[in-house]
Write a protein that holds these residues in place. Structure first.
Motif, PDB file in Angstrom:
ATOM      1  N   ILE A 186      97.194  16.358  23.813  1.00  0.00           N
ATOM      2  CA  ILE A 186      97.634  17.611  24.430  1.00  0.00           C
ATOM      3  C   ILE A 186      97.074  17.667  25.848  1.00  0.00           C
ATOM      4  O   ILE A 186      95.861  17.645  26.042  1.00  0.00           O
ATOM      5  CB  ILE A 186      97.185  18.830  23.606  1.00  0.00           C
ATOM      6  CG1 ILE A 186      97.895  18.792  22.243  1.00  0.00           C
ATOM      7  CG2 ILE A 186      97.509  20.128  24.329  1.00  0.00           C
ATOM      8  CD1 ILE A 186      97.304  19.692  21.208  1.00  0.00           C
ATOM      9  N   ALA A 187      97.989  17.706  26.836  1.00  0.00           N
ATOM     10  CA  ALA A 187      97.573  17.721  28.239  1.00  0.00           C
ATOM     11  C   ALA A 187      97.757  19.114  28.820  1.00  0.00           C
ATOM     12  O   ALA A 187      98.494  19.936  28.285  1.00  0.00           O
ATOM     13  CB  ALA A 187      98.393  16.710  29.033  1.00  0.00           C
ATOM     14  N   ASP A 188      97.056  19.346  29.931  1.00  0.00           N
ATOM     15  CA  ASP A 188      97.056  20.683  30.521  1.00  0.00           C
ATOM     16  C   ASP A 188      97.169  20.572  32.044  1.00  0.00           C
ATOM     17  O   ASP A 188      96.813  19.553  32.620  1.00  0.00           O
ATOM     18  CB  ASP A 188      95.738  21.381  30.142  1.00  0.00           C
ATOM     19  CG  ASP A 188      95.855  22.881  30.258  1.00  0.00           C
ATOM     20  OD1 ASP A 188      96.971  23.373  30.494  1.00  0.00           O
ATOM     21  OD2 ASP A 188      94.822  23.554  30.125  1.00  0.00           O
ATOM     22  N   GLY A 189      97.657  21.623  32.654  1.00  0.00           N
ATOM     23  CA  GLY A 189      97.747  21.653  34.113  1.00  0.00           C
ATOM     24  C   GLY A 189      97.665  23.092  34.589  1.00  0.00           C
ATOM     25  O   GLY A 189      97.779  24.008  33.792  1.00  0.00           O
ATOM     26  N   ILE A 239     102.096  12.311  25.326  1.00  0.00           N
ATOM     27  CA  ILE A 239     101.467  13.626  25.477  1.00  0.00           C
ATOM     28  C   ILE A 239     102.477  14.754  25.254  1.00  0.00           C
ATOM     29  O   ILE A 239     103.680  14.559  25.407  1.00  0.00           O
ATOM     30  CB  ILE A 239     100.843  13.829  26.887  1.00  0.00           C
ATOM     31  CG1 ILE A 239     101.923  13.712  27.981  1.00  0.00           C
ATOM     32  CG2 ILE A 239      99.732  12.846  27.139  1.00  0.00           C
ATOM     33  CD1 ILE A 239     101.491  14.221  29.345  1.00  0.00           C
ATOM     34  N   ILE A 240     101.943  15.913  24.909  1.00  0.00           N
ATOM     35  CA  ILE A 240     102.732  17.136  25.088  1.00  0.00           C
ATOM     36  C   ILE A 240     101.891  18.036  25.999  1.00  0.00           C
ATOM     37  O   ILE A 240     100.656  17.963  25.988  1.00  0.00           O
ATOM     38  CB  ILE A 240     103.084  17.879  23.768  1.00  0.00           C
ATOM     39  CG1 ILE A 240     101.843  18.288  22.980  1.00  0.00           C
ATOM     40  CG2 ILE A 240     104.033  17.059  22.922  1.00  0.00           C
ATOM     41  CD1 ILE A 240     102.132  19.315  21.894  1.00  0.00           C
ATOM     42  N   ALA A 241     102.573  18.835  26.803  1.00  0.00           N
ATOM     43  CA  ALA A 241     101.888  19.762  27.703  1.00  0.00           C
ATOM     44  C   ALA A 241     102.467  21.154  27.470  1.00  0.00           C
ATOM     45  O   ALA A 241     103.513  21.491  28.014  1.00  0.00           O
ATOM     46  CB  ALA A 241     102.070  19.330  29.150  1.00  0.00           C
ATOM     47  N   PRO A 242     101.811  21.938  26.604  1.00  0.00           N
ATOM     48  CA  PRO A 242     102.314  23.289  26.357  1.00  0.00           C
ATOM     49  C   PRO A 242     101.750  24.263  27.387  1.00  0.00           C
ATOM     50  O   PRO A 242     100.633  24.084  27.865  1.00  0.00           O
ATOM     51  CB  PRO A 242     101.770  23.627  24.967  1.00  0.00           C
ATOM     52  CG  PRO A 242     100.602  22.711  24.756  1.00  0.00           C
ATOM     53  CD  PRO A 242     100.637  21.622  25.794  1.00  0.00           C
ATOM     54  N   GLY A 243     102.496  25.291  27.740  1.00  0.00           N
ATOM     55  CA  GLY A 243     101.946  26.296  28.662  1.00  0.00           C
ATOM     56  C   GLY A 243     102.981  27.248  29.217  1.00  0.00           C
ATOM     57  O   GLY A 243     104.167  27.173  28.905  1.00  0.00           O
ATOM     58  N   LYS A 244     102.460  28.121  30.083  1.00  0.00           N
ATOM     59  CA  LYS A 244     103.263  29.197  30.654  1.00  0.00           C
ATOM     60  C   LYS A 244     104.001  28.716  31.903  1.00  0.00           C
ATOM     61  O   LYS A 244     103.429  27.983  32.699  1.00  0.00           O
ATOM     62  CB  LYS A 244     102.295  30.305  31.085  1.00  0.00           C
ATOM     63  CG  LYS A 244     102.688  31.690  30.656  1.00  0.00           C
ATOM     64  CD  LYS A 244     101.714  32.689  31.230  1.00  0.00           C
ATOM     65  CE  LYS A 244     100.947  33.395  30.131  1.00  0.00           C
ATOM     66  NZ  LYS A 244      99.989  34.372  30.658  1.00  0.00           N
ATOM     67  N   VAL A 245     105.233  29.135  32.052  1.00  0.00           N
ATOM     68  CA  VAL A 245     105.990  28.848  33.276  1.00  0.00           C
ATOM     69  C   VAL A 245     106.642  30.129  33.785  1.00  0.00           C
ATOM     70  O   VAL A 245     106.746  31.118  33.044  1.00  0.00           O
ATOM     71  CB  VAL A 245     107.059  27.750  33.044  1.00  0.00           C
ATOM     72  CG1 VAL A 245     106.404  26.457  32.620  1.00  0.00           C
ATOM     73  CG2 VAL A 245     108.077  28.201  32.017  1.00  0.00           C
ATOM     74  N   PHE A 246     107.044  30.100  35.051  1.00  0.00           N
ATOM     75  CA  PHE A 246     107.481  31.341  35.714  1.00  0.00           C
ATOM     76  C   PHE A 246     108.779  31.113  36.473  1.00  0.00           C
ATOM     77  O   PHE A 246     108.898  30.138  37.214  1.00  0.00           O
ATOM     78  CB  PHE A 246     106.393  31.801  36.683  1.00  0.00           C
ATOM     79  CG  PHE A 246     105.023  31.848  36.056  1.00  0.00           C
ATOM     80  CD1 PHE A 246     104.534  33.021  35.514  1.00  0.00           C
ATOM     81  CD2 PHE A 246     104.238  30.702  35.981  1.00  0.00           C
ATOM     82  CE1 PHE A 246     103.286  33.063  34.925  1.00  0.00           C
ATOM     83  CE2 PHE A 246     102.981  30.728  35.381  1.00  0.00           C
ATOM     84  CZ  PHE A 246     102.500  31.910  34.858  1.00  0.00           C
TER      85      PHE A 246
END
Ligand code: ZN
Length: 350
Positions: free
Chosen positions: A125-128, A199-206
């Motif tokens: 799990i990757a993050d940015g 990888i998967i990169a879960p998170g918020k987008v705008f």
């Protein structure tokens, strides 16, 4: 002197009995205990008495003064209606105020489940960051300078004023924006890691768009990125089928239709067989048997080059799907705005 004190006390008691209001009580207090009261005179004159007299009169005067003060305090309580004890009394048998307890939002539930399924398949799990530079959000993804996605209408650009000096002097600091896609994590991860990886990169987008039942300006995505020397479209399809079958607890088929995205070549529109009818055709899938989920494809070699990899050495696939869309399908939710409504009645259902 003793007689005088006793006389004063007697007089005080008589007057106290006649007091009918708080104002009168205040006047009485002033008269007997105030700075100019007879009582104060007596106390002041104690020092002029002989030591023997002082030993008798002193304690008597003080005791009387305290007694009067106490009687006035008692009377005041009568007027205020209740004592402090009365005011502070707690009826432990009364029902309490129930506090509303939170509950995991369906987006959090879906995210946890997605992360669980993918980590079991060996994904990391990757993050940015959510505030992203133009390089990672657009350039590194092979999105042309004049692409409409860079427009004000689609992306929340941060004004120069909100940028700190540190941002401006950084080498990669072009314009900053709220990231419009989790794909921005791709180049960040690739710059620091050598293939093969998944990888998967879960998170918020705008996105700068008006909200309605199916659109939100802030939503969640998860990016999948698999890179190696022999990764192919068959791998994409297989991993997607395994994931969606697990996620929906059903036998889900995947369909890829040709499409175009700058960051993938070839690119696909990504459909899954309808989770309600299994592909036969129902109201939910408008009779077609398929549900559109998003975009996917094989990573464009320009994206690898932007991340610092040699051209044509690696292959990979990537996709970006919305959590909200998946949660809506899984839990049969018909309005995307409910997710961020903060309404406990909504989240408690899951
Ligand atoms: Zn259907």
């Amino acid at each position: 002197m003793e007689a005088k004190i006793n006389e004063l006390k007697k007089e005080f008691l008589k007057q106290l009995n006649q007091v009918v209001s708080e104002t009168e009580l205040f006047d009485l207090e002033k008269k007997y205990l105030g700075r100019k009261s007879e009582f104060n005179e007596i106390l002041k004159n104690l020092k002029n008495l002989s030591p023997e007299d002082r030993r008798v009169v002193g304690p008597l005067a003080n005791a009387t003064k305290n007694e009067i003060a106490q009687l006035i305090a008692d009377k005041r309580l009568e007027f205020s209606g209740s004592s402090d004890l009365e005011k502070e009394k707690i009826d432990v048998t009364l029902p309490g105020t129930r506090r509303a307890v939170g509950h995991l939002n369906p987006i959090s539930l879906v995210r946890a489940e997605i992360e669980d399924i993918f980590t079991r398949m060996g994904f990391e799990i990757a993050d940015g960051p959510e505030v992203e530079t133009e390089f990672y959000n657009f350039d590194a993804l092979n999105i042309p300078k004049d692409h409409p996605a860079r427009d004000m209408q689609d992306t929340f650009w941060l004004s120069a004023k909100t940028r700190t000096d540190a941002d401006v002097t950084r080498k990669d600091a072009e314009r900053l924006s709220m990231r419009s896609q989790t794909s921005a994590v791709q180049a960040r991860y690739m710059q620091k890691h050598k293939p093969p990886f998944r990888i998967i990169a879960p998170g918020k987008v705008f996105r700068n768009e008006a909200t309605d039942a199916t659109h939100e300006h802030t939503f969640y995505q998860f990016e999948a990125l698999v890179v190696g020397e022999k990764v192919n479209v068959g791998n994409l399809k297989h991993i997607a089928e395994v994931f969606f079958s697990e996620f929906f607890q059903a036998d889900v088929k995947v369909r890829l239709r040709p499409s175009y995205f700058p960051f993938t070549e070839p690119s696909f529109e990504f459909d899954i067989s309808c989770t309600m009818c299994g592909g036969i055709g129902c109201k939910g899938c408008r009779g077609g048997g398929w549900l559109e989920l998003g975009g996917a494809g094989m990573v464009n070699q320009n994206v690898f080059v932007a991340a610092g990899y040699p051209r044509n050495k690696y292959q990979g696939f990537a996709w970006g799907f919305g959590f909200e869309r998946l949660a809506m399908m899984k839990y049969k939710i018909d309005d995307i705005r409910l997710f961020h409504s903060g309404d406990l009645r909504f989240v408690r259902q899951f």
